[in-house]
Design an enzyme around this catalytic site. Structure first.
Site, mmCIF file in Angstrom:
data_model
loop_
_atom_site.group_PDB
_atom_site.id
_atom_site.type_symbol
_atom_site.label_atom_id
_atom_site.label_comp_id
_atom_site.label_asym_id
_atom_site.label_seq_id
_atom_site.Cartn_x
_atom_site.Cartn_y
_atom_site.Cartn_z
ATOM 1 N N GLY A 52 17.327 90.719 109.472
ATOM 2 C CA GLY A 52 17.739 91.960 110.135
ATOM 3 C C GLY A 52 18.784 91.667 111.196
ATOM 4 N N ARG B 104 30.443 83.927 118.467
ATOM 5 C CA ARG B 104 31.625 83.580 119.273
ATOM 6 C C ARG B 104 31.356 82.333 120.125
ATOM 7 N NH1 ARG B 104 32.887 84.843 124.568
ATOM 8 N NH2 ARG B 104 35.093 85.187 125.066
ATOM 9 N N VAL C 97 29.137 79.971 119.560
ATOM 10 C CA VAL C 97 29.005 78.783 118.695
ATOM 11 C C VAL C 97 30.406 78.257 118.364
ATOM 12 C CG1 VAL C 97 28.334 77.998 116.373
ATOM 13 C CG2 VAL C 97 26.770 79.446 117.709
ATOM 14 N N ARG D 134 33.415 78.855 119.785
ATOM 15 C CA ARG D 134 34.264 78.400 120.907
ATOM 16 C C ARG D 134 33.712 77.105 121.526
ATOM 17 N NH1 ARG D 134 37.309 83.603 122.872
ATOM 18 N NH2 ARG D 134 38.262 83.992 120.840
ATOM 19 N N ARG E 48 19.236 89.607 102.918
ATOM 20 C CA ARG E 48 17.921 89.053 102.597
ATOM 21 C C ARG E 48 18.126 88.227 101.333
ATOM 22 N NH1 ARG E 48 14.890 91.102 107.082
ATOM 23 N NH2 ARG E 48 15.461 93.251 107.330
ATOM 24 N N ASP F 210 12.307 85.559 112.529
ATOM 25 C CA ASP F 210 11.240 84.698 112.066
ATOM 26 C C ASP F 210 11.483 84.145 110.650
ATOM 27 O OD1 ASP F 210 8.312 84.021 112.456
ATOM 28 O OD2 ASP F 210 8.251 85.163 110.582
ATOM 29 N N THR G 68 17.049 88.920 117.053
ATOM 30 C CA THR G 68 16.284 90.028 116.479
ATOM 31 C C THR G 68 15.976 91.014 117.600
ATOM 32 O OG1 THR G 68 14.139 90.705 115.609
ATOM 33 C CG2 THR G 68 14.180 88.596 116.706
ATOM 34 N N ASP H 143 13.301 92.642 117.722
ATOM 35 C CA ASP H 143 11.845 92.782 117.818
ATOM 36 C C ASP H 143 11.189 91.977 118.948
ATOM 37 O OD1 ASP H 143 12.092 94.359 115.560
ATOM 38 O OD2 ASP H 143 11.713 92.702 114.179
ATOM 39 N N ASP I 228 10.008 88.991 118.855
ATOM 40 C CA ASP I 228 8.754 88.447 118.314
ATOM 41 C C ASP I 228 8.848 86.976 117.938
ATOM 42 O OD1 ASP I 228 10.501 88.729 116.210
ATOM 43 O OD2 ASP I 228 9.076 89.673 114.846
ATOM 44 N N ARG J 196 12.702 113.819 126.332
ATOM 45 C CA ARG J 196 11.948 114.330 127.480
ATOM 46 C C ARG J 196 12.525 115.686 127.933
ATOM 47 N NH1 ARG J 196 9.067 112.186 131.796
ATOM 48 N NH2 ARG J 196 9.257 110.043 131.125
ATOM 49 N N ARG K 47 8.552 95.694 114.001
ATOM 50 C CA ARG K 47 7.731 95.059 112.962
ATOM 51 C C ARG K 47 6.281 94.916 113.438
ATOM 52 N NH1 ARG K 47 11.173 91.447 108.862
ATOM 53 N NH2 ARG K 47 10.884 89.717 110.282
ATOM 54 N N LYS L 26 1.078 119.118 133.665
ATOM 55 C CA LYS L 26 2.184 118.373 133.042
ATOM 56 C C LYS L 26 2.864 119.254 132.011
ATOM 57 C CE LYS L 26 1.528 113.481 133.429
ATOM 58 N NZ LYS L 26 1.661 112.217 132.778
ATOM 59 N N LYS L 27 4.185 119.216 132.001
ATOM 60 C CA LYS L 27 4.901 120.105 131.093
ATOM 61 C C LYS L 27 5.178 119.453 129.737
ATOM 62 C CE LYS L 27 6.926 123.425 134.183
ATOM 63 N NZ LYS L 27 5.598 123.977 134.346
ATOM 64 N N GLN M 261 18.274 101.837 116.371
ATOM 65 C CA GLN M 261 17.826 100.810 117.329
ATOM 66 C C GLN M 261 18.467 99.450 117.062
ATOM 67 O OE1 GLN M 261 13.235 101.436 117.949
ATOM 68 N NE2 GLN M 261 13.882 102.473 116.099
ATOM 69 N N ARG M 262 18.999 99.262 115.854
ATOM 70 C CA ARG M 262 19.597 97.958 115.534
ATOM 71 C C ARG M 262 21.097 97.911 115.821
ATOM 72 N NH1 ARG M 262 16.237 95.924 110.786
ATOM 73 N NH2 ARG M 262 18.101 95.736 109.557
HETATM 74 P P1 ADP Z 1 14.308 87.896 109.823
HETATM 75 O O1 ADP Z 1 15.035 86.603 109.879
HETATM 76 O O2 ADP Z 1 14.991 88.987 110.581
HETATM 77 O O3 ADP Z 1 12.842 87.728 110.162
HETATM 78 P P2 ADP Z 1 13.559 88.060 106.980
HETATM 79 O O4 ADP Z 1 12.106 87.884 107.234
HETATM 80 O O5 ADP Z 1 13.988 89.040 105.971
HETATM 81 O O6 ADP Z 1 14.370 88.432 108.310
HETATM 82 O O7 ADP Z 1 14.146 86.643 106.565
HETATM 83 C C1 ADP Z 1 15.518 86.452 106.334
HETATM 84 C C2 ADP Z 1 15.733 85.496 105.208
HETATM 85 O O8 ADP Z 1 15.207 84.199 105.568
HETATM 86 C C3 ADP Z 1 15.034 85.823 103.894
HETATM 87 O O9 ADP Z 1 15.724 86.785 103.151
HETATM 88 C C4 ADP Z 1 15.043 84.463 103.206
HETATM 89 O O10 ADP Z 1 16.325 84.182 102.694
HETATM 90 C C5 ADP Z 1 14.806 83.500 104.383
HETATM 91 N N1 ADP Z 1 13.376 83.144 104.460
HETATM 92 C C6 ADP Z 1 12.347 83.926 104.867
HETATM 93 N N2 ADP Z 1 11.155 83.276 104.751
HETATM 94 C C7 ADP Z 1 11.443 82.059 104.257
HETATM 95 C C8 ADP Z 1 10.647 80.899 103.912
HETATM 96 N N3 ADP Z 1 9.316 80.897 104.042
HETATM 97 N N4 ADP Z 1 11.294 79.814 103.442
HETATM 98 C C9 ADP Z 1 12.645 79.810 103.300
HETATM 99 N N5 ADP Z 1 13.443 80.855 103.602
HETATM 100 C C10 ADP Z 1 12.864 81.966 104.078
#
Ligand code: ADP
Length: 319
Positions: free
Chosen positions: A11, A21, A23, A25, A72, A103, A125, A127, A129, A154, A171, A213-214, A251-252
């Site tokens: 995402g 940029r 990385v 430069r 993806r 992640d 990201t 998120d 997370d 609001r 997520r 409260k309104k 949001q993205r």
């Molecule tokens: P984000 O990086 O935002 O969490 P995704 O979960 O869709 O997004 O992961 C992005 C890409 O990373 C996936 O489309 C895939 O190419 C790669 N990826 C995800 N999980 C694995 C994994 N367990 N092993 C190798 N590559 C992965």
């Protein structure tokens, strides 16, 4: 290390561009060549690789999205596909890779590292997370987008004396809901990290109404359930006029905030330093305003720390 690559994956998030940029430069500053991999791991295996120059990253610091495109690529979970990616990198003489993403993208970087190709993960990201960092690139911009929306909702909620349920992204994590809910003065914040009782939420709504409260704003993280489901239950319980707003992909997007641009610049540059030091297999982050880095293989077993104090404060302030 004389040649490195950079890609964005998963995402997209506002701030990926200033990270790219930084990385490019930083590497060129140290006489290291940089190659952009277009379209995440999918572009890597199909060889969409192009050398980047200083000018390639001009005029992008303020733009949302990612100039390298993202994608993806589910097949990247397979070892033979990962090996194909390494072949492509080696064919271009690339010796290390910066992966900007969430992640899933980190799992790809971990896999390449385990196969002997040094990668550094940069947390990109909305998120918030990712373990090993207190803040991810894009989180601050997304928060500002959400509170802008809450403020607007609001206004109309007050005029019509309505309850609004606002569903936000994140997520499985509740950080966007928690921080934006606190900053936007929401009456109730529902997040996946904490259990909630719908009867209690309804009681709070009723007592708020009795005090005059309104309006009421309820922020729900997408990881809890759909905003429509929450609204349906509340309307049943309280008979109050309840509306739903699902903020979705807005949001993205958007121009990264100053905080995200600075964070992206610091983390992107640090990732390059680590590769130059010959230390691949790391994930960079920020803790107590200091740059940190962790083993990318070990960090994925950890969880991003949820700020329970902030959650408790949000409850105290929304009585
Ligand atoms: P984000 O990086 O935002 O969490 P995704 O979960 O869709 O997004 O992961 C992005 C890409 O990373 C996936 O489309 C895939 O190419 C790669 N990826 C995800 N999980 C694995 C994994 N367990 N092993 C190798 N590559 C992965």
């Amino acid at each position: 290390m004389k040649k490195i690559g950079v890609l964005t994956s998963g995402g997209d998030s506002p701030g990926m561009n200033p990270a790219i940029r930084a990385v490019v430069r930083k590497a060129i500053f140290h006489n290291v060549e940089v190659y952009g991999i277009y379209g995440g791991y999918s572009g890597l295996i199909s060889g969409k690789i192009k050398k980047l120059e200083l000018g390639s990253v001009g005029d992008i610091i303020h733009r949302g999205g990612t100039m390298l495109q993202s994608a993806r690529c589910p097949e990247f979970k397979e070892k033979e596909v990962q090996l194909k990616g390494i072949e492509q990198l080696k064919a271009h003489g690339i010796e290390g890779l910066v992966v900007i993403g969430g992640d899933g993208s980190y799992r790809g970087a971990k896999a390449l590292t385990e196969l002997g190709f040094p990668c550094v993960g940069v947390p990109g990201t909305i998120d918030n997370d990712i373990p090993g960092t207190e803040q991810t690139i894009g989180f601050d911009t997304a928060l500002n987008t959400v509170i802008d929306a809450i403020d607007k909702i609001r206004d109309t909620a007050t005029s019509h004396e309505r309850t609004f349920v606002i569903e936000v992204m994140g997520r499985d994590a509740g950080d966007i809901a928690l921080w934006a809910g606190l900053a936007g003065g929401a009456e109730t914040i529902l997040i996946p990290e904490e259990n909630y009782d719908m009867n209690e939420v309804a009681d709070r709504l009723r007592s708020g109404q009795e005090r005059g409260k309104k309006h009421s704003i309820i922020v729900v993280a997408e990881g809890v359930c759909s905003g429509y489901e929450v609204a349906r239950k509340l309307q049943e319980e309280t008979k109050m006029d309840t509306r739903v707003s699902v903020l979705g992909h807005m949001q993205r997007g958007g121009s990264p905030t100053a905080a995200d641009r600075v964070l992206a610049s610091r983390l992107g540059a640090r990732a390059v330093e680590i590769l130059i030091e010959g230390k691949g297999g790391r994930a960079v982050g920020i803790e107590k305003n200091k740059l940190v880095d962790y083993d990318i293989i070990e960090i994925l077993d950890k969880k991003h720390t949820f700020d329970l104090d902030l959650y408790n404060l949000s409850k105290e302030l929304s009585i």
